[in-house]
Write a protein that holds these residues in place. Structure first.
Motif, PDB file in Angstrom:
ATOM      1  N   ALA A  53     -17.569  48.035  34.158  1.00  0.00           N
ATOM      2  CA  ALA A  53     -16.208  48.247  34.660  1.00  0.00           C
ATOM      3  C   ALA A  53     -15.651  49.560  34.136  1.00  0.00           C
ATOM      4  O   ALA A  53     -14.958  50.299  34.862  1.00  0.00           O
ATOM      5  CB  ALA A  53     -15.313  47.081  34.235  1.00  0.00           C
ATOM      6  N   ALA A  54     -15.959  49.891  32.867  1.00  0.00           N
ATOM      7  CA  ALA A  54     -15.467  51.125  32.249  1.00  0.00           C
ATOM      8  C   ALA A  54     -16.008  52.363  32.960  1.00  0.00           C
ATOM      9  O   ALA A  54     -15.324  53.379  33.071  1.00  0.00           O
ATOM     10  CB  ALA A  54     -15.845  51.157  30.771  1.00  0.00           C
ATOM     11  N   VAL A  55     -17.249  52.273  33.470  1.00  0.00           N
ATOM     12  CA  VAL A  55     -17.822  53.400  34.222  1.00  0.00           C
ATOM     13  C   VAL A  55     -17.015  53.645  35.490  1.00  0.00           C
ATOM     14  O   VAL A  55     -16.670  54.785  35.828  1.00  0.00           O
ATOM     15  CB  VAL A  55     -19.311  53.138  34.571  1.00  0.00           C
ATOM     16  CG1 VAL A  55     -19.841  54.175  35.559  1.00  0.00           C
ATOM     17  CG2 VAL A  55     -20.153  53.158  33.309  1.00  0.00           C
ATOM     18  N   LEU A  56     -16.691  52.547  36.209  1.00  0.00           N
ATOM     19  CA  LEU A  56     -15.884  52.676  37.430  1.00  0.00           C
ATOM     20  C   LEU A  56     -14.500  53.225  37.127  1.00  0.00           C
ATOM     21  O   LEU A  56     -13.978  54.086  37.846  1.00  0.00           O
ATOM     22  CB  LEU A  56     -15.750  51.317  38.123  1.00  0.00           C
ATOM     23  CG  LEU A  56     -16.691  51.022  39.290  1.00  0.00           C
ATOM     24  CD1 LEU A  56     -16.315  49.695  39.920  1.00  0.00           C
ATOM     25  CD2 LEU A  56     -16.653  52.122  40.339  1.00  0.00           C
ATOM     26  N   ILE A  57     -13.881  52.711  36.061  1.00  0.00           N
ATOM     27  CA  ILE A  57     -12.541  53.162  35.677  1.00  0.00           C
ATOM     28  C   ILE A  57     -12.585  54.636  35.278  1.00  0.00           C
ATOM     29  O   ILE A  57     -11.674  55.409  35.599  1.00  0.00           O
ATOM     30  CB  ILE A  57     -11.979  52.281  34.529  1.00  0.00           C
ATOM     31  CG1 ILE A  57     -11.730  50.850  35.036  1.00  0.00           C
ATOM     32  CG2 ILE A  57     -10.682  52.866  33.972  1.00  0.00           C
ATOM     33  CD1 ILE A  57     -11.606  49.815  33.937  1.00  0.00           C
ATOM     34  N   ILE A 243     -17.039  58.779  27.106  1.00  0.00           N
ATOM     35  CA  ILE A 243     -17.369  57.427  27.596  1.00  0.00           C
ATOM     36  C   ILE A 243     -18.680  57.432  28.376  1.00  0.00           C
ATOM     37  O   ILE A 243     -19.532  56.557  28.194  1.00  0.00           O
ATOM     38  CB  ILE A 243     -16.222  56.870  28.469  1.00  0.00           C
ATOM     39  CG1 ILE A 243     -15.014  56.531  27.594  1.00  0.00           C
ATOM     40  CG2 ILE A 243     -16.664  55.621  29.220  1.00  0.00           C
ATOM     41  CD1 ILE A 243     -13.847  55.969  28.322  1.00  0.00           C
ATOM     42  N   LEU A 244     -18.853  58.445  29.241  1.00  0.00           N
ATOM     43  CA  LEU A 244     -20.076  58.509  30.048  1.00  0.00           C
ATOM     44  C   LEU A 244     -21.297  58.805  29.172  1.00  0.00           C
ATOM     45  O   LEU A 244     -22.379  58.243  29.400  1.00  0.00           O
ATOM     46  CB  LEU A 244     -19.923  59.573  31.142  1.00  0.00           C
ATOM     47  CG  LEU A 244     -18.824  59.293  32.177  1.00  0.00           C
ATOM     48  CD1 LEU A 244     -18.726  60.437  33.173  1.00  0.00           C
ATOM     49  CD2 LEU A 244     -19.056  57.975  32.905  1.00  0.00           C
ATOM     50  N   LEU A 261     -12.146  50.881  22.569  1.00  0.00           N
ATOM     51  CA  LEU A 261     -11.581  51.828  21.606  1.00  0.00           C
ATOM     52  C   LEU A 261     -10.888  52.975  22.332  1.00  0.00           C
ATOM     53  O   LEU A 261      -9.751  53.347  22.003  1.00  0.00           O
ATOM     54  CB  LEU A 261     -12.711  52.379  20.722  1.00  0.00           C
ATOM     55  CG  LEU A 261     -12.355  53.493  19.736  1.00  0.00           C
ATOM     56  CD1 LEU A 261     -11.573  52.949  18.565  1.00  0.00           C
ATOM     57  CD2 LEU A 261     -13.617  54.199  19.251  1.00  0.00           C
ATOM     58  N   ALA A 262     -11.563  53.525  23.335  1.00  0.00           N
ATOM     59  CA  ALA A 262     -11.013  54.643  24.100  1.00  0.00           C
ATOM     60  C   ALA A 262      -9.732  54.246  24.820  1.00  0.00           C
ATOM     61  O   ALA A 262      -8.767  55.008  24.876  1.00  0.00           O
ATOM     62  CB  ALA A 262     -12.054  55.134  25.105  1.00  0.00           C
TER      63      ALA A 262
END
Length: 425
Positions: A53-57, A243-244, A261-262
């Motif tokens: 989900a974090a990748v999409l966000i 993140i990536l 965290l981010a």
């Protein structure tokens, strides 16, 4: 006692909320809604699934920075241009935004499988769905640029609220109704929210007929577009590369922890963004009228520095409490790094105000400085990523240097400007 209450109420009635204040409240509400969206996903999905989900966000944030080039260009020249020049300019921007949006969307769809491999995601379908919505986002950004430049903050607030609320309600509705905890559902929610984000849309500005702008105007637009595009690229690198890269170098569990965290650490950056939205048209207008622009910069720098200090302090004193409340016990391993990440983000938010200030004045060096340090941060993480702690430390180093140099440049530029004014007198 009743008389005093009545007096207070009468004073409040006479004090109307300004459009700027309304917009600031709206941005806070939107950021709060987006935070709620991320927090609920983090709790529902757990660290491993939340990593997808974090990748999409993160892709959504990257897209917002790319499209922001069109929004800022539209905002600036909506202040400067009038009558037929403004109409022709807007038509041209919509054409260019449509072309770029389509190309970006097609590239994401075509390379969906490769993106799945690079970022270790469970499916490529989420990239395909996301890519379909990209052209809508570019149209939405031009529409917002008109509202921003014309200081139609009520309409601007509605577009942000519509996008945030629709994404929140639709995504969570699909998850709870059909019990599908998948990144595909998140992608569908993002796609539909782009359509809602277009509201209210001024269709009268959209025209695909051939438009004319003289060479002087075209040159100004092109120069500012290139400068803004370069700066937004640095924003993408500084804001999202960590993140990536973590998703690439670390296991899904650790990447999910880092994403939480981010998200918490970036609170200060998202708050700072509302000041940037107000800063650009105000600085352009003051500069157009020949008035001093430094006082507005001082005001916003002080605001952001104070907000950043409070958030870093809170993260240092109550890290475990904050993580438990926001994400749950599964993410507690990140508690010792929380204040450090917030510190890096806080320094970036303050330096960002300086960069956007100079961007508004068509001055290039601070933007180039940001680009250099964006690449430095990325390079440091690429070479030093033995642990998540080391990744955060590399960002602190890069952002501390960036802030120091931006402040130094501002002091030198202010002295030179004052010297020129004295010589003219």
């Amino acid at each position: 006692m009743n008389k005093k209450v009545m007096q207070v109420l009468s004073i409040l009635k006479t004090r109307k909320i300004t459009p700027e204040q309304l917009f600031m409240l709206s941005v806070l509400a939107v950021n709060g809604g987006n935070y709620l969206y991320n927090l609920i996903l983090g709790r529902l999905l757990g660290p491993e699934q939340f990593a997808d989900a974090a990748v999409l966000i993160t892709f959504l944030l990257v897209l917002s920075f790319v499209a922001m080039t069109f929004q800022l260009v539209t905002a600036k020249f909506s202040v400067i241009f009038e009558a037929n020049v403004f109409t022709n300019f807007i038509s041209r921007v919509y054409k260019r935004a449509s072309i770029v949006g389509l190309l970006c969307g097609i590239l994401i769809v075509v390379f969906a499988k490769q993106l799945q491999l690079v970022f270790n995601t469970s499916t490529s379908s989420m990239f395909v769905i996301f890519g379909i919505g990209v052209p809508l986002y570019f149209l939405m950004s031009v529409n917002r640029g008109i509202f921003q430049g014309k200081k139609e903050f009520k309409s601007l607030s509605i577009t942000y609220q519509s996008e945030m609320l629709s994404r929140l309600i639709i995504t969570l509705g699909l998850i709870f109704l059909f019990n599908i905890q998948s990144s595909v559902v998140i992608a569908i929610g993002i796609l539909i929210s782009f359509g809602f984000g277009l509201l209210p849309f001024k269709a009268k500005h959209v025209s695909f007929k051939k438009t004319f702008l003289d060479k002087a105007h075209s040159k100004k637009i092109t120069n500012f577009f290139v400068l803004t595009a370069f700066y937004e690229l640095t924003q993408i690198i500084i804001n999202n590369s960590d993140i990536l890269l973590v998703k690439h170098y670390f296991e899904s569990y650790e990447a999910g922890l880092y994403a939480s965290l981010a998200l918490i650490g970036r609170i200060v950056y998202f708050i700072a963004w509302m000041f940037v939205m107000l800063l650009l048209p105000t600085v352009v207008q003051l500069n157009k009228e020949g008035k001093s622009t430094a006082p507005i910069l001082f005001k916003y720098v002080i605001y952001i520095a104070l907000i950043a200090s409070v958030i870093v302090l809170a993260c240092a004193i109550l890290p475990e409490t904050m993580i438990t409340i926001l994400f749950g016990d599964s993410y507690l391993a990140m508690a010792p790094l929380l204040w450090k990440y917030a510190l890096a983000t806080g320094m970036f938010a303050v330096s960002n105000i300086f960069a956007y200030y100079y961007l508004s004045l068509d001055k290039y060096i601070p933007v180039i400085i940001s680009g250099v340090f964006g690449m430095l941060q990325m390079g440091l993480v690429v070479f030093y990523h033995d642990s998540l702690e080391q990744v955060v430390h590399m960002q602190i180093v890069a952002m501390a240097l960036l802030l120091c140099i931006q402040i130094t440049w501002f002091v030198i530029d202010l002295k030179l400007s004052n010297k020129k004014k004295l010589n003219l007198k």
